[in-house]
Scaffold this motif. Structure first.
Motif, PDB file in Angstrom:
ATOM      1  N   PHE A 114       0.854  -1.194   0.000  1.00  0.00           N
ATOM      2  CA  PHE A 114       0.000   0.000   0.000  1.00  0.00           C
ATOM      3  C   PHE A 114       0.887   1.240   0.000  1.00  0.00           C
ATOM      4  O   PHE A 114       2.089   1.158   0.270  1.00  0.00           O
ATOM      5  N   THR A 115       0.284   2.367  -0.297  1.00  0.00           N
ATOM      6  CA  THR A 115       0.982   3.650  -0.260  1.00  0.00           C
ATOM      7  C   THR A 115       0.121   4.656   0.493  1.00  0.00           C
ATOM      8  O   THR A 115      -1.097   4.710   0.285  1.00  0.00           O
ATOM      9  N   VAL A 116       0.761   5.407   1.377  1.00  0.00           N
ATOM     10  CA  VAL A 116       0.076   6.481   2.104  1.00  0.00           C
ATOM     11  C   VAL A 116       0.637   7.801   1.590  1.00  0.00           C
ATOM     12  O   VAL A 116       1.835   8.065   1.735  1.00  0.00           O
ATOM     13  N   VAL A 162      -5.480   1.015   9.825  1.00  0.00           N
ATOM     14  CA  VAL A 162      -5.295  -0.431   9.689  1.00  0.00           C
ATOM     15  C   VAL A 162      -6.291  -1.103  10.620  1.00  0.00           C
ATOM     16  O   VAL A 162      -6.242  -0.901  11.838  1.00  0.00           O
ATOM     17  N   VAL A 163      -7.201  -1.889  10.059  1.00  0.00           N
ATOM     18  CA  VAL A 163      -8.272  -2.499  10.852  1.00  0.00           C
ATOM     19  C   VAL A 163      -8.293  -4.004  10.615  1.00  0.00           C
ATOM     20  O   VAL A 163      -7.799  -4.508   9.605  1.00  0.00           O
ATOM     21  N   GLY A 164      -8.880  -4.708  11.555  1.00  0.00           N
ATOM     22  CA  GLY A 164      -8.999  -6.154  11.464  1.00  0.00           C
ATOM     23  C   GLY A 164      -9.210  -6.731  12.839  1.00  0.00           C
ATOM     24  O   GLY A 164      -8.955  -6.073  13.855  1.00  0.00           O
ATOM     25  N   CYS A 223      -9.939   8.441   8.771  1.00  0.00           N
ATOM     26  CA  CYS A 223      -8.904   8.010   7.824  1.00  0.00           C
ATOM     27  C   CYS A 223      -9.254   8.350   6.372  1.00  0.00           C
ATOM     28  O   CYS A 223     -10.409   8.255   5.954  1.00  0.00           O
ATOM     29  N   ASP A 224      -8.216   8.677   5.610  1.00  0.00           N
ATOM     30  CA  ASP A 224      -8.376   8.884   4.167  1.00  0.00           C
ATOM     31  C   ASP A 224      -8.491   7.548   3.447  1.00  0.00           C
ATOM     32  O   ASP A 224      -9.238   7.411   2.469  1.00  0.00           O
ATOM     33  N   ASP A 225      -7.724   6.560   3.914  1.00  0.00           N
ATOM     34  CA  ASP A 225      -7.777   5.203   3.363  1.00  0.00           C
ATOM     35  C   ASP A 225      -7.753   4.209   4.514  1.00  0.00           C
ATOM     36  O   ASP A 225      -7.307   4.538   5.621  1.00  0.00           O
ATOM     37  N   GLY A 232      -8.216  -5.797   1.596  1.00  0.00           N
ATOM     38  CA  GLY A 232      -8.586  -4.668   0.752  1.00  0.00           C
ATOM     39  C   GLY A 232      -7.930  -3.388   1.229  1.00  0.00           C
ATOM     40  O   GLY A 232      -7.516  -3.278   2.389  1.00  0.00           O
ATOM     41  N   PHE A 233      -7.795  -2.448   0.320  1.00  0.00           N
ATOM     42  CA  PHE A 233      -7.190  -1.148   0.623  1.00  0.00           C
ATOM     43  C   PHE A 233      -7.893  -0.093  -0.210  1.00  0.00           C
ATOM     44  O   PHE A 233      -8.103  -0.273  -1.407  1.00  0.00           O
ATOM     45  N   GLY A 234      -8.275   1.013   0.437  1.00  0.00           N
ATOM     46  CA  GLY A 234      -8.917   2.095  -0.297  1.00  0.00           C
ATOM     47  C   GLY A 234      -9.692   3.003   0.623  1.00  0.00           C
ATOM     48  O   GLY A 234      -9.671   2.845   1.854  1.00  0.00           O
ATOM     49  N   PRO A 235     -10.399   3.985   0.061  1.00  0.00           N
ATOM     50  CA  PRO A 235     -11.196   4.910   0.881  1.00  0.00           C
ATOM     51  C   PRO A 235     -12.270   4.156   1.652  1.00  0.00           C
ATOM     52  O   PRO A 235     -12.904   3.244   1.103  1.00  0.00           O
TER      53      PRO A 235
END
Length: 260
Positions: free
Chosen positions: A28-30, A38-40, A207-209, A220-223
């Motif tokens: 990923f890129t920030v 980061v969630v889970g 968060c932005d992403d 998954g990664f994204g908005p």
């Protein structure tokens, strides 16, 4: 403070080469000045990922770059000038005052055993003022509330003048008021931030992403507005999740129940 992009490419980690990965290849890129959540569920690999980001553990595959430079290609002191971390567990302060704790953040800027200089003290005073800590500056750290301690640890990290700030569950064990204080703080720091969170509604708000992890695998990664679907959240956390729109703000909110 300088802003820098954080680039994470294919990083993974396991306790030994023979054991199964705790974190599978993750990319990923920030963007500079953006906030990644980061969630889970517990055991998803969130803390392991963060340890790779603040250079506590070296990834077994892939790389972590800040401003285009691999953090393992630079001396540890230089890495500490790039990345600061605020962890869940706070070590004993050994009778130090708030100002002395914050002053520790200047350690990477000093050579060997040099004492604080004028520039160091200027930064410390600025950070104390920015986080409204001057009234507590001469208090023993051990006498503070949980929310106050969290603010002091963020201040210490900011005193490093990092380009990237890593926060591991910053609202954990805090009451509602102090959670809101930390959320407001994250939203107003203006740094490139990676923060692990349990609360999905909080992640969507701050968060932005978002990066979702499950059993060490990225899901998954994204908005958050597009990534956090009912089905993905339900599958990741083994619950029945439903996102609702709140009137009149239009903001979304997840509600949860146990599957039948």
């Amino acid at each position: 403070m300088k802003l820098a992009e954080l680039e994470v490419n294919g990083v993974s980690w396991s306790p030994t080469k023979a054991s199964l990965p705790v974190l599978h290849p993750t990319t990923f890129t920030v963007g500079a000045g953006k906030v990644l959540g980061v969630v889970g569920p517990n055991g998803a690999g969130k803390s392991t990922l963060l340890r790779l980001l603040y250079r506590f553990q070296k990834p077994q595959t892939g790389y972590v770059r800040v401003g285009g430079q691999d953090i393992w290609d630079m001396p540890a002191r230089d890495a500490a000038l790039c990345i600061a971390a605020v962890l869940q567990e706070q070590a004993s302060a050994f009778g130090l005052t708030v100002r002395e704790i914050v002053r520790l953040g200047r350690t990477p800027h000093r050579s060997h055993y040099a004492t604080s200089g004028a520039r160091d003290e200027q930064v410390v005073e600025h950070v104390l003022g920015f986080l409204n800590l001057h009234p507590l500056a001469d208090r023993d750290f051990g006498t503070l509330s949980g929310g106050e301690r969290q603010r002091v640890m963020v201040a210490r990290a900011l005193a490093q003048e990092p380009q990237v700030l890593v926060l591991d569950e910053p609202t954990n064990h805090l009451d509602v008021r102090h959670q809101l204080e930390v959320v407001s703080l994250v939203q107003n720091l203006g740094l490139t931030i990676v923060v692990s969170l349990h609360d999905l509604n909080l992640a969507a708000r701050v968060c932005d992403d978002v990066l979702i992890l499950k059993d060490g695998h990225p899901q998954g990664f994204g908005p958050p507005q597009t990534l956090l679907t009912d089905s993905l959240v339900s599958d990741t956390f083994h619950v029945d999740a439903r996102r609702e729109q709140l009137a009149p703000s239009g903001a979304s909110h997840f509600s949860f129940s146990l599957p039948n």
